[in-house]
Motif scaffolding. Structure first.
Motif, PDB file in Angstrom:
ATOM      1  N   GLU A   3       4.285  -6.977   4.574  1.00  0.00           N
ATOM      2  CA  GLU A   3       2.290  -7.610   5.302  1.00  0.00           C
ATOM      3  C   GLU A   3       2.936  -7.100   6.865  1.00  0.00           C
ATOM      4  OE1 GLU A   3      -1.279  -8.601   6.948  1.00  0.00           O
ATOM      5  OE2 GLU A   3      -0.759  -8.232   4.756  1.00  0.00           O
ATOM      6  N   GLN A   4       3.851  -7.353   7.378  1.00  0.00           N
ATOM      7  CA  GLN A   4       4.088  -6.659   8.619  1.00  0.00           C
ATOM      8  C   GLN A   4       4.093  -5.209   8.821  1.00  0.00           C
ATOM      9  OE1 GLN A   4       4.319  -9.093  10.549  1.00  0.00           O
ATOM     10  NE2 GLN A   4       5.031  -7.953  12.788  1.00  0.00           N
ATOM     11  N   ALA A   5       4.586  -4.615   7.942  1.00  0.00           N
ATOM     12  CA  ALA A   5       4.662  -3.112   7.998  1.00  0.00           C
ATOM     13  C   ALA A   5       3.530  -2.646   7.722  1.00  0.00           C
ATOM     14  CB  ALA A   5       5.553  -3.068   6.700  1.00  0.00           C
ATOM     15  N   ARG A   6       2.657  -3.328   6.604  1.00  0.00           N
ATOM     16  CA  ARG A   6       0.491  -2.690   6.882  1.00  0.00           C
ATOM     17  C   ARG A   6       0.272  -3.068   7.791  1.00  0.00           C
ATOM     18  NH1 ARG A   6       1.056  -4.751   1.214  1.00  0.00           N
ATOM     19  NH2 ARG A   6       0.473  -6.998   1.911  1.00  0.00           N
ATOM     20  N   ARG A   7       0.525  -4.565   8.672  1.00  0.00           N
ATOM     21  CA  ARG A   7      -0.143  -4.575  10.239  1.00  0.00           C
ATOM     22  C   ARG A   7       0.111  -3.198  11.344  1.00  0.00           C
ATOM     23  NH1 ARG A   7      -1.698  -9.530  12.125  1.00  0.00           N
ATOM     24  NH2 ARG A   7      -1.795 -11.003  10.139  1.00  0.00           N
ATOM     25  N   ALA A   8       2.151  -3.280  11.103  1.00  0.00           N
ATOM     26  CA  ALA A   8       2.197  -1.830  11.608  1.00  0.00           C
ATOM     27  C   ALA A   8       1.554  -0.164  11.592  1.00  0.00           C
ATOM     28  CB  ALA A   8       4.005  -2.355  11.861  1.00  0.00           C
ATOM     29  N   GLU A   9       1.468  -0.114  10.511  1.00  0.00           N
ATOM     30  CA  GLU A   9       1.035   0.917  10.035  1.00  0.00           C
ATOM     31  C   GLU A   9      -0.847   0.997  10.441  1.00  0.00           C
ATOM     32  OE1 GLU A   9      -0.389   1.650   5.790  1.00  0.00           O
ATOM     33  OE2 GLU A   9       1.836   3.784   6.257  1.00  0.00           O
ATOM     34  N   ARG A  10      -1.171   0.037  10.800  1.00  0.00           N
ATOM     35  CA  ARG A  10      -2.691  -0.351  11.229  1.00  0.00           C
ATOM     36  C   ARG A  10      -3.201  -0.247  12.571  1.00  0.00           C
ATOM     37  NH1 ARG A  10      -5.783  -5.542   9.244  1.00  0.00           N
ATOM     38  NH2 ARG A  10      -7.555  -4.814   9.940  1.00  0.00           N
ATOM     39  N   PHE A  11      -1.921  -1.015  12.857  1.00  0.00           N
ATOM     40  CA  PHE A  11      -1.822  -0.750  14.992  1.00  0.00           C
ATOM     41  C   PHE A  11      -1.584   0.507  15.311  1.00  0.00           C
ATOM     42  CE2 PHE A  11      -0.022  -0.772  18.858  1.00  0.00           C
ATOM     43  CZ  PHE A  11      -0.742  -2.168  19.451  1.00  0.00           C
ATOM     44  N   GLU A  12      -0.233   1.463  14.510  1.00  0.00           N
ATOM     45  CA  GLU A  12      -0.576   2.778  15.060  1.00  0.00           C
ATOM     46  C   GLU A  12      -2.118   3.681  14.653  1.00  0.00           C
ATOM     47  OE1 GLU A  12       3.041   3.853  16.138  1.00  0.00           O
ATOM     48  OE2 GLU A  12       2.758   1.676  16.365  1.00  0.00           O
TER      49      GLU A  12
END
Length: 295
Positions: A3-12
């Motif tokens: 989940e955290q990796a997906r969040r980071a990808e969306r934020f980028e």
């Protein structure tokens, strides 16, 4: 992918826009990065399941953070009494890279950012978010704790001040060749010590804003004769002038023995220079990402 990796990808995906918002709001590249990092931290800790427009939510969060930073800056009166020139975005003369293009949003020159520095925090937020990033006044009003109509009035007031400063009307912002010709004529006259040609390259009402940092010789000079005289006074035979783009418009980096000593941005209208914004603060110059120049 967790989940955290997906969040980071969306934020980028949204980072370039958020950095552009923060830079427009703060006029500081370092503070803009701080604001975007704080927006990421808040996003990483927030349940975003119910957010339909993530880009809008992140823009709102970033705008609110920048507003708080501007208000804190004003309350501490941390800006020097001398003229303050915002951080320039310097690119090679042949064009900005994609990251810088996203940061600038559009080529308006550094002079607009100088005017933005004179706006009250609420005015600056309303103008930047609405006029540059098309954020609705309903959302701007929510950030400010005011009605949409009040937010609209703030943006209108800021817009009038920007137009009154004549940073964009009639300026040859799209004509890079024309800008460069005017800047080259200015420096050629300075190298020759030709005061008459220097004055001819300048608009009669030209303004020079020089920010040398704490302890330096900062100045606000108006009028072609005065600006030309200052250019003659500070001409250094050992200095090298390197053409660059400064916030999308013609500018130069001046170096001595390969070391940057000044970044200069020019506003050109009708073939003449109407404004010069010069940053000579050694500490701030050292923090900028500048092209490489030979010694």
């Amino acid at each position: 992918m967790d989940e955290q990796a997906r969040r980071a990808e969306r934020f980028e995906e949204h980072r370039p826009r958020l950095r552009g918002v923060a830079y427009r709001m703060l006029g500081s590249l370092h503070e803009a990065d701080d604001a975007v990092q704080e927006a990421w931290l808040r996003f990483s800790r927030t349940d975003t399941g119910g957010i339909e427009n993530l880009g809008g939510w992140l823009t709102t969060v970033t705008g609110r953070l920048c507003l708080d930073m501007l208000r804190s800056r004003s309350s501490r009166s941390e800006e020097p009494l001398e003229w303050h020139v915002p951080d320039p975005v310097v690119s090679p003369a042949d064009g900005a890279d994609p990251e810088q293009e996203a940061l600038l949003a559009e080529s308006v020159g550094l002079a607009l950012y100088v005017v933005l520095e004179t706006l009250a925090p609420a005015e600056r937020l309303a103008f930047v978010l609405h006029d540059t990033f098309a954020v609705p006044f309903e959302e701007i009003g929510a950030i400010l704790g005011r009605s949409p109509n009040a937010a609209k009035q703030l943006a209108s007031r800021a817009r009038r001040r920007v137009r009154a400063a004549e940073t964009t009307p009639d300026a040859d912002l799209a004509d890079l060749a024309g800008q460069r010709a005017a800047v080259d004529a200015f420096f050629a006259a300075a190298r020759r010590g030709d005061l008459v040609a220097l004055v001819a390259a300048l608009d009669p009402d030209v303004t020079l804003r020089a920010d040398a940092g704490a302890g330096g010789l900062s100045a606000l000079v108006g009028g072609a004769a005065q600006v030309a005289g200052r250019a003659m006074m500070f001409a250094r035979p050992e200095a090298r002038v390197h053409p660059v783009l400064v916030n999308g418009a013609a500018g130069v980096v001046v170096t001595v023995d390969g070391r940057p000593v000044s970044v200069m941005a020019f506003t050109v209208a009708g073939g003449r220079i109407t404004a010069i914004d010069a940053l000579g603060d050694p500490a701030r110059l050292a923090s900028l990402r500048l092209p490489h120049f030979p010694s």
